[in-house]
Motif scaffolding. Structure first.
Motif, PDB file in Angstrom:
ATOM      1  N   PRO A   1     -16.036  10.394   3.025  1.00 58.43           N
ATOM      2  CA  PRO A   1     -16.912  11.715   3.919  1.00 58.43           C
ATOM      3  C   PRO A   1     -16.981  12.982   3.469  1.00 58.43           C
ATOM      4  CG  PRO A   1     -16.599   9.731   5.645  1.00 58.43           C
ATOM      5  CD  PRO A   1     -15.379   9.974   4.260  1.00 58.43           C
ATOM      6  N   CYS A   2     -15.669  13.317   3.406  1.00 65.59           N
ATOM      7  CA  CYS A   2     -15.708  14.804   3.176  1.00 65.59           C
ATOM      8  C   CYS A   2     -14.894  14.644   1.522  1.00 65.59           C
ATOM      9  CB  CYS A   2     -13.152  15.065   3.304  1.00 65.59           C
ATOM     10  SG  CYS A   2     -12.644  13.713   1.173  1.00 65.59           S
ATOM     11  N   ARG A   3     -15.524  14.201   0.570  1.00 62.99           N
ATOM     12  CA  ARG A   3     -15.792  14.383  -0.416  1.00 62.99           C
ATOM     13  C   ARG A   3     -17.254  14.783  -0.310  1.00 62.99           C
ATOM     14  NH1 ARG A   3     -15.238   9.103  -2.614  1.00 62.99           N
ATOM     15  NH2 ARG A   3     -12.605   9.643  -3.347  1.00 62.99           N
ATOM     16  N   ASP A   4     -17.351  15.791  -1.673  1.00 60.77           N
ATOM     17  CA  ASP A   4     -18.937  17.147  -1.893  1.00 60.77           C
ATOM     18  C   ASP A   4     -19.190  15.876  -3.159  1.00 60.77           C
ATOM     19  OD1 ASP A   4     -17.946  17.803  -4.214  1.00 60.77           O
ATOM     20  OD2 ASP A   4     -16.842  19.623  -3.881  1.00 60.77           O
ATOM     21  N   PRO A   5     -20.587  16.359  -2.844  1.00 62.94           N
ATOM     22  CA  PRO A   5     -21.503  15.926  -4.422  1.00 62.94           C
ATOM     23  C   PRO A   5     -21.106  15.227  -5.511  1.00 62.94           C
ATOM     24  CG  PRO A   5     -23.176  17.200  -2.964  1.00 62.94           C
ATOM     25  CD  PRO A   5     -21.372  17.428  -2.381  1.00 62.94           C
ATOM     26  N   ALA A   6     -20.156  16.570  -5.951  1.00 62.63           N
ATOM     27  CA  ALA A   6     -19.772  16.810  -7.094  1.00 62.63           C
ATOM     28  C   ALA A   6     -18.515  15.151  -7.087  1.00 62.63           C
ATOM     29  CB  ALA A   6     -19.660  17.888  -7.531  1.00 62.63           C
ATOM     30  N   GLY A   7     -17.748  15.337  -5.982  1.00 60.18           N
ATOM     31  CA  GLY A   7     -16.567  14.281  -5.863  1.00 60.18           C
ATOM     32  C   GLY A   7     -17.760  13.132  -5.830  1.00 60.18           C
ATOM     33  N   GLU A   8     -18.404  13.100  -4.970  1.00 59.37           N
ATOM     34  CA  GLU A   8     -19.097  11.349  -5.184  1.00 59.37           C
ATOM     35  C   GLU A   8     -19.726  10.789  -6.367  1.00 59.37           C
ATOM     36  OE1 GLU A   8     -20.814   7.958  -3.663  1.00 59.37           O
ATOM     37  OE2 GLU A   8     -18.541   9.394  -3.445  1.00 59.37           O
ATOM     38  N   ALA A   9     -19.630  12.224  -7.460  1.00 58.53           N
ATOM     39  CA  ALA A   9     -20.704  12.055  -8.789  1.00 58.53           C
ATOM     40  C   ALA A   9     -19.681  11.284  -9.273  1.00 58.53           C
ATOM     41  CB  ALA A   9     -21.635  12.679  -9.312  1.00 58.53           C
ATOM     42  N   LYS A  10     -18.708  11.676  -9.345  1.00 57.83           N
ATOM     43  CA  LYS A  10     -17.049  11.708 -10.280  1.00 57.83           C
ATOM     44  C   LYS A  10     -16.566  10.283  -9.701  1.00 57.83           C
ATOM     45  CE  LYS A  10     -15.360  15.486 -11.456  1.00 57.83           C
ATOM     46  NZ  LYS A  10     -14.621  17.278 -11.353  1.00 57.83           N
ATOM     47  N   ARG A  11     -17.285   9.810  -8.298  1.00 55.03           N
ATOM     48  CA  ARG A  11     -16.482   8.343  -8.213  1.00 55.03           C
ATOM     49  C   ARG A  11     -16.920   7.532  -8.378  1.00 55.03           C
ATOM     50  NH1 ARG A  11     -17.382   4.705  -4.270  1.00 55.03           N
ATOM     51  NH2 ARG A  11     -19.781   5.220  -3.936  1.00 55.03           N
ATOM     52  N   GLN A  12     -18.765   7.085  -8.825  1.00 50.62           N
ATOM     53  CA  GLN A  12     -20.061   6.925  -8.864  1.00 50.62           C
ATOM     54  C   GLN A  12     -19.648   6.238 -10.246  1.00 50.62           C
ATOM     55  OE1 GLN A  12     -21.653   5.817  -6.255  1.00 50.62           O
ATOM     56  NE2 GLN A  12     -21.937   3.965  -8.478  1.00 50.62           N
ATOM     57  N   GLN A  13     -19.033   7.199 -10.886  1.00 52.97           N
ATOM     58  CA  GLN A  13     -18.675   6.884 -12.627  1.00 52.97           C
ATOM     59  C   GLN A  13     -17.365   5.196 -12.529  1.00 52.97           C
ATOM     60  OE1 GLN A  13     -17.813  10.477 -15.240  1.00 52.97           O
ATOM     61  NE2 GLN A  13     -19.137  11.625 -13.571  1.00 52.97           N
TER      62      GLN A  13
ATOM     63  N   GLY B   1       0.372  -1.268  -0.188  1.00 48.47           N
ATOM     64  CA  GLY B   1       0.117   0.012   0.380  1.00 48.47           C
ATOM     65  C   GLY B   1       0.873   0.577  -0.110  1.00 48.47           C
ATOM     66  N   LEU B   2       0.594   1.727  -1.188  1.00 51.20           N
ATOM     67  CA  LEU B   2       1.868   3.018  -1.448  1.00 51.20           C
ATOM     68  C   LEU B   2       0.722   4.488  -0.591  1.00 51.20           C
ATOM     69  CD1 LEU B   2       3.256   1.987  -4.612  1.00 51.20           C
ATOM     70  CD2 LEU B   2       4.649   2.354  -2.574  1.00 51.20           C
ATOM     71  N   THR B   3       1.246   5.186   0.173  1.00 53.90           N
ATOM     72  CA  THR B   3       0.633   6.466   0.862  1.00 53.90           C
ATOM     73  C   THR B   3       0.860   7.198  -0.603  1.00 53.90           C
ATOM     74  OG1 THR B   3       0.929   5.625   2.842  1.00 53.90           O
ATOM     75  CG2 THR B   3       0.524   8.091   2.037  1.00 53.90           C
ATOM     76  N   GLY B   4      -0.228   7.878  -1.177  1.00 49.61           N
ATOM     77  CA  GLY B   4       0.130   9.333  -2.041  1.00 49.61           C
ATOM     78  C   GLY B   4       0.166   9.098  -3.152  1.00 49.61           C
ATOM     79  N   LEU B   5       0.699   7.119  -3.765  1.00 46.14           N
ATOM     80  CA  LEU B   5       0.741   6.776  -5.574  1.00 46.14           C
ATOM     81  C   LEU B   5      -0.980   7.367  -5.954  1.00 46.14           C
ATOM     82  CD1 LEU B   5       3.437   6.657  -4.904  1.00 46.14           C
ATOM     83  CD2 LEU B   5       3.484   4.595  -6.447  1.00 46.14           C
ATOM     84  N   ARG B   6      -1.021   7.833  -7.301  1.00 50.85           N
ATOM     85  CA  ARG B   6      -2.006   7.766  -8.043  1.00 50.85           C
ATOM     86  C   ARG B   6      -1.783   6.082  -8.846  1.00 50.85           C
ATOM     87  NH1 ARG B   6      -1.297  13.402 -10.765  1.00 50.85           N
ATOM     88  NH2 ARG B   6      -0.803  12.591 -12.302  1.00 50.85           N
TER      89      ARG B   6
ATOM     90  N   LEU C   1      -8.533  11.152  -8.340  1.00 50.55           N
ATOM     91  CA  LEU C   1     -10.179  11.876  -8.101  1.00 50.55           C
ATOM     92  C   LEU C   1      -9.388  13.235  -7.242  1.00 50.55           C
ATOM     93  CD1 LEU C   1     -12.408   8.879  -7.841  1.00 50.55           C
ATOM     94  CD2 LEU C   1     -11.811  10.232  -9.173  1.00 50.55           C
ATOM     95  N   GLY C   2      -8.810  13.097  -6.214  1.00 51.47           N
ATOM     96  CA  GLY C   2      -8.349  14.104  -5.739  1.00 51.47           C
ATOM     97  C   GLY C   2      -7.414  15.135  -6.477  1.00 51.47           C
ATOM     98  N   TYR C   3      -6.508  14.595  -7.291  1.00 54.20           N
ATOM     99  CA  TYR C   3      -5.953  15.434  -7.995  1.00 54.20           C
ATOM    100  C   TYR C   3      -6.282  16.234  -9.216  1.00 54.20           C
ATOM    101  CZ  TYR C   3      -1.891  15.707  -5.811  1.00 54.20           C
ATOM    102  OH  TYR C   3      -0.441  15.347  -5.150  1.00 54.20           O
ATOM    103  N   PHE C   4      -7.803  15.943  -9.072  1.00 50.41           N
ATOM    104  CA  PHE C   4      -8.945  16.452 -10.365  1.00 50.41           C
ATOM    105  C   PHE C   4      -8.998  15.482 -11.532  1.00 50.41           C
ATOM    106  CE2 PHE C   4      -8.572  19.502  -7.288  1.00 50.41           C
ATOM    107  CZ  PHE C   4     -10.016  19.436  -6.576  1.00 50.41           C
ATOM    108  N   GLN C   5      -8.162  14.549 -11.692  1.00 47.83           N
ATOM    109  CA  GLN C   5      -8.384  13.742 -12.640  1.00 47.83           C
ATOM    110  C   GLN C   5     -10.099  12.797 -13.532  1.00 47.83           C
ATOM    111  OE1 GLN C   5      -5.128  12.742 -14.785  1.00 47.83           O
ATOM    112  NE2 GLN C   5      -4.579  14.203 -13.715  1.00 47.83           N
ATOM    113  N   PRO C   6      -9.933  13.223 -14.399  1.00 48.21           N
ATOM    114  CA  PRO C   6     -11.282  12.369 -14.804  1.00 48.21           C
ATOM    115  C   PRO C   6     -11.678  11.452 -15.130  1.00 48.21           C
ATOM    116  CG  PRO C   6     -10.127  14.118 -16.639  1.00 48.21           C
ATOM    117  CD  PRO C   6      -9.299  13.520 -15.196  1.00 48.21           C
ATOM    118  N   PRO C   7     -12.960  10.882 -13.867  1.00 47.80           N
ATOM    119  CA  PRO C   7     -12.979   9.813 -13.780  1.00 47.80           C
ATOM    120  C   PRO C   7     -12.974   8.539 -15.197  1.00 47.80           C
ATOM    121  CG  PRO C   7     -14.901  10.848 -13.510  1.00 47.80           C
ATOM    122  CD  PRO C   7     -13.849  12.381 -14.224  1.00 47.80           C
TER     123      PRO C   7
END
Length: 249
Positions: free
Chosen positions: A171-183, A84-89, A135-141
């Motif tokens: 829990p820290c993810r806003d609705p827009a971020g959750e929508a991207k996660r769901q994609q 498990g590599l902390t911080g890696l994308r 996703l935290g670095y705003f990469q498109p789904p």
């Protein structure tokens, strides 16, 4: 399957002191009561796989609990390797599939997924949980999914069953971020339906976003209780839904 892995440090899964993850993969091993069965699983991913919590002052990797619970349920010896590599994308992991050394944000060292599969296999199944940092670095789904597909393809090319653990519903993810996660979740599920050697589980099914005790104060990582709960719930899902597909009949 039980050929000895190369260059893997093994500790008893039931040992409670915090695991040393400075050099990965690390193996958690539990002896079973059925001498005829032995399972080997690889858990690969980012800080969520490592069990990062309390700002990196504590690590409680879910693979430790996973090894304990699978061995208990199946009465089988079980060895679970963790990287498990902390911080890696996920894109960094995909680019580093063959890497002998990947260094994470803690300064801890691991290897590329392909390298571990080749040097420390064979495995009955590989669990991959990555994409949260992308996703935290705003990469498109779609970009996140392409990176994750490269990781799962590396497993398929070696004939290894892979389980996609989608980015959890932080829990820290806003609705827009959750929508991207769901994609990302939807795309991984579609990929799993198209491949007999892949499955997908959304951690939201196992560690609900609304269970505050399961999440670290940062709202992104699992708490120690959350990581243990993930391991326990995953063990049940693996035994019921995944291992029957992954293991040879």
């Amino acid at each position: 399957m039980s050929p000895p892995p190369q260059m893997v440090r093994t500790v008893a899964a039931t040992q409670q002191p915090q695991p040393c993850l400075q050099q990965m993969p690390v193996a958690f091993s539990v002896a079973g009561t059925n001498p005829g069965r032995a399972l080997r699983i690889l858990c690969y991913g980012d800080s969520l796989t490592a069990g990062f919590s309390r700002g990196g002052r504590e690590f409680v990797p879910y693979p430790r609990t996973l090894a304990e619970r699978i061995s208990s349920v199946c009465s089988a010896s079980c060895e679970v390797l963790v990287c498990g590599l902390t911080g890696l994308r996920a894109d960094t992991m995909a680019d580093g599939l063959a890497s002998q050394e990947l260094v994470d944000m803690m300064g801890y060292k691991g290897k590329g997924l392909g390298r571990i599969l080749d040097e420390s296999g064979p495995f009955d199944a590989v669990l991959i949980m990555a994409g949260t940092n992308d996703l935290g670095y705003f990469q498109p789904p779609a970009s996140v999914v392409r990176s994750l597909d490269r990781l799962h393809r590396a497993c398929r090319e070696r004939g290894v069953f892979s389980l996609a653990l989608a980015p959890p519903p932080a829990p820290c993810r806003d609705p827009a971020g959750e929508a991207k996660r769901q994609q990302v979740v939807d795309a991984l599920r579609a990929a799993a339906r198209a491949s007999p050697r892949m499955a997908c589980i959304d951690p939201a099914e196992l560690v609900p976003r609304g269970s505050s005790e399961m999440w670290d104060a940062d709202g992104l990582h699992f708490s120690p209780s959350g990581s243990r709960a993930l391991g326990e719930q995953l063990a049940a899902s693996l035994v019921e839904r995944v291992l029957p597909q992954a293991l040879p009949q």
